[in-house]
Design a protein around this motif. Structure first.
Motif, short mmCIF file in Angstrom:
data_model
loop_
_atom_site.label_atom_id
_atom_site.label_comp_id
_atom_site.label_asym_id
_atom_site.label_seq_id
_atom_site.Cartn_x
_atom_site.Cartn_y
_atom_site.Cartn_z
N ARG A 68 0.82 -1.22 0.00
CA ARG A 68 0.00 0.00 0.00
C ARG A 68 0.85 1.27 0.00
N GLN A 135 -4.91 7.95 6.18
CA GLN A 135 -6.32 7.54 6.19
C GLN A 135 -6.96 7.77 4.82
N GLY A 138 -4.97 5.36 2.18
CA GLY A 138 -4.76 3.96 2.53
C GLY A 138 -3.30 3.57 2.69
#
Length: 405
Positions: A68, A135, A138
């Motif tokens: 991520r 947030q 991600g």
């Protein structure tokens, strides 16, 4: 944090970090009455200890967490450590840094392949931005200090200290958010419960000292210090209990003493150490004991050249090795030669001279002479000024703020 976890971190970091062997300092030992050893993490990969915690933390992440992309906030050294570790792992990294971060730290972080965002004036504001981006996008947030795995990686410093100096009595460690202090103090106490660990903070950002006195984490209204690496208003709540348990007490240092510590380390050991790393050197003068084996952890050396030049200049001024005075002279031939001869007689070395004939219309005191001199120290400086006064000159010392601003 357990002994097994510290062992695992040491194993992961083997071959990645540089073992920074202790350096004995005869000069600092003499000045404080203890045997002083420097732990030069300024010589570490990326120029600071932060690579230890960042690299170990990434090694514990899952493939999904790494895929991520990583994000963190940092005043500079954690940024470089995470950027280096992320590049080695082939993982993209975004770093949010305060706008006040020294340029050398920003550029080094970019050189390791990270995306850098400048936001806020202090670490806490940068951290809020990084949390928000994590947030929204991600990303996997890697805390700079408030994380037990990061602190475990930092704590491996204690292994090396005991390896080089098994009979260490006292370890001095800088404190910003508390990750370094938590890791080093916890492992040090596991290896020898009798070792004393002293934390060192700047007076203008002593958030850990305030938290320990309150018995819980508190937030300072400001974090005002030249030690940008430890300018933290709120210490980490996860590492706080470990600091509370294993750090014996805290010393706070005024910024002016960091300037003198910079000169000590540079002149005596030919090393560049940033202001946060100099806290433990400045703290040596505040120790209330003698005859101990003391280790000062120098946390980093990432200082830009402009800051370095300023520290040298102000350090020399503080020690009386450079000073400026002004004096009014009669407007007649030979007066400048007379003053110059007097300065030469007392071994004053002229750096800069301003001779202004247009101060006023009184020709008896119509010329202002402003001189910047190099001297051997405060005693020599006073000798020169007194010699001028004994010859009838009214001398005014020009203070730093008056002359250099």
């Amino acid at each position: 944090m357990t002994l097994d976890q510290f062992k695992a971190a040491r194993s992961v970091l083997q071959g990645v970090i540089r073992t920074t062997n202790l350096i004995h300092s005869p000069a600092l030992s003499k000045s404080c009455g203890n045997q002083v050893y420097l732990k030069p993490e300024n010589m570490q990969v990326t120029g600071a200890y932060k690579i230890r915690g960042a690299y170990y933390k990434i090694s514990t992440l899952s493939d999904d967490e790494k895929s991520r992309g990583l994000i963190t906030a940092s005043a500079g050294n954690h940024a470089q450590g995470l950027a280096y570790a992320a590049q080695a792992a082939g993982v993209p990294a975004t770093i949010v840094m305060p706008t006040t971060t020294p340029l050398v730290k920003v550029n080094n972080t970019k050189d390791y392949g990270a995306n850098v965002i400048l936001h806020g004036e202090v670490f806490d504001e940068a951290a809020e931005k990084a949390t928000q981006l994590a947030q929204e996008e991600g990303l996997t947030y890697v805390p700079p200090f408030n994380d037990l795995q990061v602190a475990t990686g930092q704590g491996t410093i204690a292994y090396e200290i005991f390896q080089d100096l098994p009979d260490v009595d006292v370890i001095l460690v800088p404190i910003g958010g508390g990750g370094l202090a938590a890791g080093v103090s916890t492992l040090a106490k596991l290896l020898n419960p009798n070792v004393t660990v002293i934390g060192v903070e700047p007076e203008g950002a002593a958030s850990m000292k305030a938290s320990l006195e309150a018995g819980h984490v508190v937030t300072l209204p400001t974090a005002n210090t030249i030690a940008d690496g430890v300018a933290v208003k709120t210490p980490g709540d996860l590492v706080f209990p470990y600091v509370q348990k294993n750090v014996d007490h805290i010393i706070t240092i005024p910024d002016a003493e960091l300037v003198e510590a910079f000169l000590d380390v540079m002149e005596k050991h030919k090393m560049v150490v940033e202001n946060s790393g100099l806290l433990t050197v400045a703290a040596l003068k505040h120790l209330d004991f003698q005859g101990k084996n003391v280790v000062s952890v120098l946390s980093g050396g990432n200082m830009d050249v402009i800051t370095m030049a300023s520290l040298v200049q102000h350090g020399l001024i503080i020690r009386g090795r450079i000073f400026t005075f002004s004096v009014l002279l009669p407007d007649r031939p030979g007066e400048l030669m007379r003053v110059s001869a007097l300065l030469a007689q007392h071994n004053g070395n002229i750096i800069k001279l301003e001779h202004n004939q247009f101060v006023n219309i009184n020709r008896q005191n119509g010329v202002e002479l402003k001189v910047t001199l190099e001297a051997f120290g405060q005693d020599h400086k006073q000798e020169i000024l007194n010699s001028l006064r004994s010859e009838g000159y009214s001398v005014h010392e020009v203070k730093t703020a008056d002359f250099y601003n």
